[in-house]
Design an enzyme around this catalytic site. Structure first.
Site, PDB file in Angstrom:
ATOM      1  N   CYS A   1     -19.968  -6.406   1.726  1.00 52.98           N
ATOM      2  CA  CYS A   1     -19.457  -5.076   2.075  1.00 52.98           C
ATOM      3  C   CYS A   1     -18.098  -4.902   1.408  1.00 52.98           C
ATOM      4  O   CYS A   1     -17.257  -5.800   1.456  1.00 52.98           O
ATOM      5  CB  CYS A   1     -19.321  -4.948   3.588  1.00 52.98           C
ATOM      6  SG  CYS A   1     -18.613  -3.372   4.153  1.00 52.98           S
TER       7      CYS A   1
ATOM      8  N   CYS B   1       0.831  -1.198   0.000  1.00 51.51           N
ATOM      9  CA  CYS B   1       0.000   0.000   0.000  1.00 51.51           C
ATOM     10  C   CYS B   1       0.870   1.255   0.000  1.00 51.51           C
ATOM     11  O   CYS B   1       1.889   1.301   0.685  1.00 51.51           O
ATOM     12  CB  CYS B   1      -0.909  -0.002   1.222  1.00 51.51           C
ATOM     13  SG  CYS B   1      -1.996   1.431   1.300  1.00 51.51           S
TER      14      CYS B   1
ATOM     15  N   CYS C   1      -0.555  -0.038  10.389  1.00 54.44           N
ATOM     16  CA  CYS C   1      -0.888  -1.015   9.362  1.00 54.44           C
ATOM     17  C   CYS C   1       0.316  -1.758   8.821  1.00 54.44           C
ATOM     18  O   CYS C   1       1.300  -1.158   8.378  1.00 54.44           O
ATOM     19  CB  CYS C   1      -1.607  -0.316   8.208  1.00 54.44           C
ATOM     20  SG  CYS C   1      -2.140  -1.474   6.935  1.00 54.44           S
TER      21      CYS C   1
ATOM     22  N   CYS D   1      -0.145   4.725   7.079  1.00 52.65           N
ATOM     23  CA  CYS D   1      -0.839   4.525   8.361  1.00 52.65           C
ATOM     24  C   CYS D   1       0.053   3.727   9.311  1.00 52.65           C
ATOM     25  O   CYS D   1       0.457   2.600   9.015  1.00 52.65           O
ATOM     26  CB  CYS D   1      -2.152   3.799   8.141  1.00 52.65           C
ATOM     27  SG  CYS D   1      -3.224   4.585   6.926  1.00 52.65           S
TER      28      CYS D   1
ATOM     29  N   CYS E   1     -16.931  -9.409   3.773  1.00 52.51           N
ATOM     30  CA  CYS E   1     -16.295  -8.106   3.654  1.00 52.51           C
ATOM     31  C   CYS E   1     -15.095  -8.220   2.727  1.00 52.51           C
ATOM     32  O   CYS E   1     -14.124  -8.927   3.029  1.00 52.51           O
ATOM     33  CB  CYS E   1     -15.856  -7.600   5.022  1.00 52.51           C
ATOM     34  SG  CYS E   1     -17.215  -7.488   6.214  1.00 52.51           S
TER      35      CYS E   1
ATOM     36  N   ARG F   1     -19.644  -3.983  16.166  1.00 55.01           N
ATOM     37  CA  ARG F   1     -18.929  -5.199  15.781  1.00 55.01           C
ATOM     38  C   ARG F   1     -17.597  -5.298  16.521  1.00 55.01           C
ATOM     39  O   ARG F   1     -16.776  -4.385  16.481  1.00 55.01           O
ATOM     40  CB  ARG F   1     -18.683  -5.202  14.270  1.00 55.01           C
ATOM     41  CG  ARG F   1     -18.031  -6.486  13.752  1.00 55.01           C
ATOM     42  CD  ARG F   1     -17.847  -6.411  12.244  1.00 55.01           C
ATOM     43  NE  ARG F   1     -19.102  -6.059  11.606  1.00 55.01           N
ATOM     44  CZ  ARG F   1     -19.195  -5.475  10.408  1.00 55.01           C
ATOM     45  NH1 ARG F   1     -18.085  -5.159   9.749  1.00 55.01           N
ATOM     46  NH2 ARG F   1     -20.374  -5.193   9.895  1.00 55.01           N
TER      47      ARG F   1
ATOM     48  N   CYS G   1     -20.458   1.587   6.988  1.00 50.32           N
ATOM     49  CA  CYS G   1     -19.792   0.884   8.078  1.00 50.32           C
ATOM     50  C   CYS G   1     -18.526   1.671   8.406  1.00 50.32           C
ATOM     51  O   CYS G   1     -17.681   1.877   7.535  1.00 50.32           O
ATOM     52  CB  CYS G   1     -19.451  -0.539   7.646  1.00 50.32           C
ATOM     53  SG  CYS G   1     -18.434  -1.482   8.805  1.00 50.32           S
TER      54      CYS G   1
END
Length: 420
Positions: free
Chosen positions: A142, A65, A72, A69, A109, A272, A202
């Protein structure tokens, strides 16, 4: 305790607690913990009974990526030894999803690392959604692909997506200390795009990154204003080799208080229990079922979760039941409102109303994955590798349990059977 009685009454009326009340929940003592759980449990049962919705993650594209972040493991320059692979083919993703559905998952998801999808990526994910729905009748899908451009949410809905995930992760005040390559406002903007397209939004948070109680309350109140249908609560998984590897700030008791606070602030929303529950709640996971009404089944994006059968046994042993495909997750007033405002959801209000409040007064932002785009930490289980990050003052240190952190080596992107 007057505080808890007041919070229960407000939760049953879908009334927003004061910030002082939310902070007071986080400040309760361990001696009062079971009282806090019991009180929040009354609110949970009012709106969701004893049902537990199961969700299953499929990591469509892992690692590599460009976002930074700090939590992550998929971020730019990450040295975490996670699985790295490019896009799964639709049939591969469908096969992975089928394992979760067979295990009882009601929602699949689909997560992909990256800043955000190209139009070609949206087409690819659309074909994946079609393949999954052809094979699994009635399953919810999702998508969690990162920051959305104009029109992409509408295209995902047209392709059959039911929901879109993008987490706020932390408070607006501290967001810049966690991520530099995009803004909190970018995240809010993506959640608003999902709402406007008629997708079920979400959006959640990550606790345990060194944030203060005030930060936790800030982000949960921002989520209430954004009015997502589901709020995933992740607990940081501090992978060795990441800048937050030493952030062991959570105890099982604090994790439960955080979940209770979220339930009181968003009483009728699908809360969740997401990534990090096995690491931080450990043997106290069953107590969390009195607070949340939804969990992820099996593994996360880059880390292993509890065995799928152990999840099912835990739910049954605690006196709860897996929510069936024919049952509406949301209370009637929310599901009817969502259906009625299918294309006008951007006007939605607070968690208690699904309409009528201002949308995240801070401006425009977005809300979802661990990479600022689609790593889906918010979807659970993504840890980061970045340059040393400045974090807010730490909470009291929790027990270091690095023995419970395991990199995912099975399921999507491998030849091994998934955990479901």
């Amino acid at each position: 305790m007057d505080l808890l009685n007041t919070l229960v009454e407000k939760g049953l009326r879908r009334e927003l607690p004061t910030r002082e009340e939310a902070l007071a929940v986080l400040a309760t003592s361990d001696d009062d913990l079971l009282d806090v759980v019991a009180a929040a449990g009354k609110v949970r049962r009012q709106w969701f009974g004893r049902r537990v919705k199961l969700n299953y993650l499929v990591n469509l594209k892992s690692g590599l990526c460009p976002e930074d972040c700090s939590y992550c493991s998929q971020r730019l320059g990450s040295k975490a030894e996670i699985l790295k692979y490019t896009w799964l083919k639709p049939e591969e993703a469908s096969q992975a999803a089928a394992a979760g559905v067979a295990g009882g998952a009601k929602r699949v998801c689909l997560v992909a690392s990256g800043r955000g999808p190209t139009d070609r990526d949206v087409d690819r994910v659309g074909k994946t959604i079609e393949a999954i729905k052809e094979q699994n009748e009635g399953v919810e899908v999702c998508a969690c692909l990162g920051l959305l451009s104009d029109g992409q949410a509408e295209r995902l809905k047209d392709a059959g997506a039911d929901a879109y995930n993008h987490n706020l992760n932390t408070s607006e005040a501290t967001y810049g200390q966690i991520t530099k390559t995009h803004t909190y406002a970018d995240r809010v903007d993506t959640v608003q795009k999902a709402h406007a397209a008629g997708l079920s939004a979400c959006s959640g948070l990550i606790a345990g990154m060194g944030e203060s109680d005030e930060d936790l309350v800030d982000v949960v109140y921002s989520l209430r204003e954004l009015d997502p249908d589901s709020v995933p609560v992740n607990f940081l998984i501090p992978f060795e080799g990441t800048p937050l590897a030493k952030e062991w700030n959570l105890t099982p008791q604090r994790a439960l208080r955080i979940l209770a606070m979220v339930r009181f602030v968003c009483p009728d929303v699908e809360v969740r229990l997401a990534g990090g529950r096995e690491v931080h709640l450990r043997t106290m996971q069953p107590l969390a079922l009195h607070l949340v009404n939804s969990i992820f089944l099996g593994d996360y994006l880059t880390s292993e979760g509890q065995a799928g059968q152990a999840d099912l046994d835990m739910i049954a042993d605690a006196g709860f039941e897996v929510e069936g495909a024919g049952t509406s997750t949301l209370p009637r007033h929310r599901s009817q409102s969502a259906a009625a405002s299918d294309g006008d959801a951007a006007a939605a209000g607070g968690c208690g109303s699904h309409g009528g409040a201002s949308v995240c007064g801070s401006g425009a932002g977005s809300a979802a994955s661990a990479d600022g785009a689609g790593c889906g930490s918010a979807c659970g289980g993504c840890a980061g590798q970045a340059e040393p990050a400045t974090v807010p003052a730490q909470a009291d240190a929790g027990e270091v349990r690095s023995d419970l952190v395991a990199v995912r080596r099975r399921g999507a992107g491998t030849d091994l059977a998934p955990n479901a």
